[in-house]
Design an enzyme around this catalytic site. Sequence first.
Site, PDB file in Angstrom:
ATOM      1  N   CYS A   1       0.840  -1.199   0.000  1.00 36.00           N
ATOM      2  CA  CYS A   1       0.000   0.000   0.000  1.00 36.00           C
ATOM      3  C   CYS A   1       0.880   1.256   0.000  1.00 36.00           C
ATOM      4  O   CYS A   1       1.622   1.487  -0.938  1.00 36.00           O
ATOM      5  CB  CYS A   1      -0.994  -0.037   1.153  1.00 36.00           C
ATOM      6  SG  CYS A   1      -2.348   1.157   0.957  1.00 36.00           S
TER       7      CYS A   1
ATOM      8  N   HIS B   1      -3.728  -4.824  -0.407  1.00 36.09           N
ATOM      9  CA  HIS B   1      -3.291  -5.401   0.874  1.00 36.09           C
ATOM     10  C   HIS B   1      -3.352  -6.922   0.804  1.00 36.09           C
ATOM     11  O   HIS B   1      -4.437  -7.501   0.949  1.00 36.09           O
ATOM     12  CB  HIS B   1      -4.197  -4.917   2.014  1.00 36.09           C
ATOM     13  CG  HIS B   1      -3.971  -3.507   2.417  1.00 36.09           C
ATOM     14  ND1 HIS B   1      -3.059  -3.143   3.382  1.00 36.09           N
ATOM     15  CD2 HIS B   1      -4.528  -2.356   1.979  1.00 36.09           C
ATOM     16  CE1 HIS B   1      -3.069  -1.832   3.539  1.00 36.09           C
ATOM     17  NE2 HIS B   1      -3.952  -1.327   2.690  1.00 36.09           N
TER      18      HIS B   1
ATOM     19  N   GLU C   1      -2.519  -8.971   3.043  1.00 37.79           N
ATOM     20  CA  GLU C   1      -2.962  -9.472   4.350  1.00 37.79           C
ATOM     21  C   GLU C   1      -4.462  -9.323   4.562  1.00 37.79           C
ATOM     22  O   GLU C   1      -5.011  -9.884   5.517  1.00 37.79           O
ATOM     23  CB  GLU C   1      -2.186  -8.779   5.479  1.00 37.79           C
ATOM     24  CG  GLU C   1      -2.616  -7.357   5.802  1.00 37.79           C
ATOM     25  CD  GLU C   1      -2.098  -6.292   4.869  1.00 37.79           C
ATOM     26  OE1 GLU C   1      -2.265  -5.102   5.189  1.00 37.79           O
ATOM     27  OE2 GLU C   1      -1.524  -6.628   3.806  1.00 37.79           O
TER      28      GLU C   1
END
Length: 203
Positions: A79, A185, A187
């Site tokens: 990001c 992202h 994650e």
Amino acid sequence: MLAIIDYGVGNLFSLQCSLKKIGVEAVVTSDENIIKAADRIILPGVGAFGDAVNKLHKSGLFELVIEEARNGKPLMGICLGMQMLFEKSYEYGEYEGLGLIEGEIVSLKKEISQEYAVPHMGWNALKFHNGKNEIFKYINEGDCVYFVHSYFGINCEDSLIASAEYGAQITAAVAKGNVYGCQFHPEKSGDVGLKILKAFCEI
């Protein structure tokens, strides 16, 4: 061992948990010696570019990240962390980045139709560029990942490895040698994101 660089920006717990799920030992740290000893580095980030770069400088880690990357250590920016890999950003002014990826960071509002909301938040499909990069070896073109951002990279055609459609083809991921960046992202991108992280950790 993988080092997640902690320079005072963002909640790093979800990233650390994601790496744990795939069996990767990850340490959240600002310790120069630990970062140097790590096999890989992840540079996360949320918020404004200028503030994040200033914090990276104040932590003494700005030059270290450049040095480790230039020494061949695998580095992934996520990001805002990806945006900081670029040469320059025009977010609330003009700021110099790490310069590891050619290109600039600009506002989505100036590049896409007004009918699209900014920030760009949501799931979008990946379109591969310049072949299928090694960090995508466990996923397929068209798989979706999760974005949250208002700025993105341009003039980075040589390093572009994936884009996503959001009023235009926006830069989703870049790579140059041992340096990788994801605007999305991993994650927060479910199984697809975990597979991307797994592939990075095998480089």
